[in-house]
Design an enzyme around this catalytic site. Structure first.
Site, mmCIF file in Angstrom:
data_model
loop_
_atom_site.group_PDB
_atom_site.id
_atom_site.type_symbol
_atom_site.label_atom_id
_atom_site.label_comp_id
_atom_site.label_asym_id
_atom_site.label_seq_id
_atom_site.Cartn_x
_atom_site.Cartn_y
_atom_site.Cartn_z
ATOM 1 N N ARG A 36 0.845 -1.201 0.000
ATOM 2 C CA ARG A 36 0.000 0.000 0.000
ATOM 3 C C ARG A 36 0.883 1.255 0.000
ATOM 4 O O ARG A 36 0.605 2.235 -0.679
ATOM 5 C CB ARG A 36 -0.959 -0.005 1.208
ATOM 6 C CG ARG A 36 -2.043 -1.069 1.112
ATOM 7 C CD ARG A 36 -3.113 -0.894 2.189
ATOM 8 N NE ARG A 36 -2.598 -1.057 3.544
ATOM 9 C CZ ARG A 36 -2.512 -2.219 4.185
ATOM 10 N NH1 ARG A 36 -2.930 -3.332 3.612
ATOM 11 N NH2 ARG A 36 -2.024 -2.282 5.413
ATOM 12 N N LYS A 82 -12.114 14.921 4.722
ATOM 13 C CA LYS A 82 -13.264 14.371 4.000
ATOM 14 C C LYS A 82 -14.111 13.488 4.921
ATOM 15 O O LYS A 82 -13.569 12.800 5.798
ATOM 16 C CB LYS A 82 -12.758 13.541 2.825
ATOM 17 C CG LYS A 82 -13.782 12.567 2.273
ATOM 18 C CD LYS A 82 -13.224 11.638 1.234
ATOM 19 C CE LYS A 82 -13.845 10.266 1.405
ATOM 20 N NZ LYS A 82 -13.466 9.333 0.343
ATOM 21 N N GLU A 91 -19.237 15.151 1.773
ATOM 22 C CA GLU A 91 -19.504 14.204 0.682
ATOM 23 C C GLU A 91 -20.742 13.350 0.945
ATOM 24 O O GLU A 91 -20.662 12.292 1.570
ATOM 25 C CB GLU A 91 -18.284 13.282 0.484
ATOM 26 C CG GLU A 91 -18.493 12.279 -0.643
ATOM 27 C CD GLU A 91 -17.308 11.321 -0.841
ATOM 28 O OE1 GLU A 91 -16.302 11.446 -0.128
ATOM 29 O OE2 GLU A 91 -17.415 10.447 -1.713
ATOM 30 N N LYS A 124 -18.589 17.617 -2.091
ATOM 31 C CA LYS A 124 -18.199 16.516 -2.993
ATOM 32 C C LYS A 124 -19.452 15.713 -3.318
ATOM 33 O O LYS A 124 -19.830 14.777 -2.588
ATOM 34 C CB LYS A 124 -17.129 15.643 -2.323
ATOM 35 C CG LYS A 124 -16.714 14.444 -3.169
ATOM 36 C CD LYS A 124 -15.371 13.894 -2.731
ATOM 37 C CE LYS A 124 -15.057 12.577 -3.400
ATOM 38 N NZ LYS A 124 -13.675 12.154 -3.184
#
Ligand code: 13P
Length: 345
Positions: A47, A137, A178, A220
């Site tokens: 990752r 976010k 979002e 978003k």
């Protein structure tokens, strides 16, 4: 600069002309699932190596204003030991952080989801701010189906989004709000429009109640689009028209920008939809329309990389190409011809 001035400046910089945001904040589960599909080992080192490949792509800063990181990623460094936050800041890219802890079944509404992560959020925001993050976010998930979304789901998720956003403002991070209306299902584009309108009205009513300054946040949204199982798929032009109609109906003009998620659309369609909106509504919108894609920016790069050092340069090229095409779409300057030209280079 006061904290308010800093937040306004960051929000503006996130939607600078021709730039968008890379969502690279896949949780362990999501990242591993995508790796597994391609036969890439699901380890912390893979990752890390994958994110290093993305973040060190040359020229990325011409098209990307900010990157959303996952908790594991914001603590990682390049092979040479340079923290990713430093790599990004040096390139003039703003580091951001995913703050939600994922969506879980909503008690009382078993088919629907509520996003968790509010407990201890003030302290986590302070920690991430000190690590260099300047925006955040939080993703809420709205499912369309028979008799859903329920008012309960919309209001519970809007409340969580607003509480998160207010805490971000207090702690110096620009909140990306979002509310994702999922594309799954057989809904028509008209039904998608209805759900998007109710969702966005509920979210902005709650943001107002929680005193979130609109000029210090970024929205978003998902696009207003036919469900993936709907027999009649709306045209690119219809998606652009109805998505912008919905945003004009629901999003205050003081919000600096809306950056779309790709939500499972193909790379090319996500780019074409964004472009159509910016072509049709050129000079007529109060906010910037750009991208904050995850899959639609990364898919090609991940499929090229496959976990191999020898593929890094080619994968970076694939990533830069999608970033460049989406940058063109944010300016309303994309055409499908550019796909061919870019892939031949
Ligand atoms: P997708 O563009 O793959 O939908 O991801 C964007 C994102 O950040 C979802 O939360």
């Amino acid at each position: 600069m006061s904290i308010t001035e800093e937040l306004k400046a960051t929000a503006k910089a996130m939607v600078a002309e021709g730039k968008g945001i890379l969502a690279a904040d896949e949780s362990f589960g999501t990242a591993n699932k995508r790796f597994q599909k391609l036969g890439i080992p699901q380890t912390e080192e893979m990752r890390r190596a994958y994110r290093e490949m993305l973040f060190t792509s040359t020229g990325m800063n011409k098209f990307i204003s900010g990157v959303i990181l996952f908790d594991e990623t914001i603590r990682q460094s390049t092979k040479e030991g340079v923290p990713f936050t430093k790599v990004l800041l040096k390139a003039g890219i703003i580091p951001g952080i995913k703050l939600d802890a994922g969506a879980k079944p909503l008690a009382g509404a078993p088919q629907e989801l509520i996003t968790e992560g509010l407990d201890g959020l003030r302290e986590r925001i302070a920690e991430y701010y000190n690590m260099g993050a300047r925006f955040a976010k939080w993703r809420a998930v709205i499912t369309i189906g028979e008799k859903i979304p329920s008012k309960l789901c919309l209001q519970a998720n809007a409340d969580a989004l607003a509480r998160y956003a207010a805490l971000c403002i207090e702690g110096g991070l620009v909140p990306i709000v979002e509310p994702e209306v999922l594309m799954d299902g057989n809904q028509t584009i008209a039904q998608s429009l209805e759900v998007h309108q109710e969702t966005l009205h509920t979210v902005f009513e709650r943001l107002y109640l929680y005193r979130v300054p609109f000029e210090q946040m970024i929205l978003k949204p998902s696009m207003v689009i036919s469900g993936t199982d709907c027999a009649e798929q709306a045209s690119v032009e219809d998606v652009a028209q109805l998505t912008v109609k919905c945003l004009l109906d629901c999003v205050p003009s003081s919000v600096p920008g809306c950056v779309f998620l790709s939500g499972g659309q193909s790379d090319q369609l996500a780019t074409a939809h964004l472009n159509a909106m910016n072509v049709i509504f050129k000079g007529k919108l109060p906010w910037t329309l750009s991208f904050s894609y995850g899959r639609a920016l990364q898919q090609a790069a991940m499929q090229t990389w496959l976990g191999k050092d020898a593929n890094v340069t080619a994968a970076q090229k694939a990533f830069s190409m999608r970033a460049q095409l989406n940058s063109a779409a944010a300016l309303g300057q994309y055409s499908s011809e550019m796909e061919k030209i870019a892939s031949n280079n």
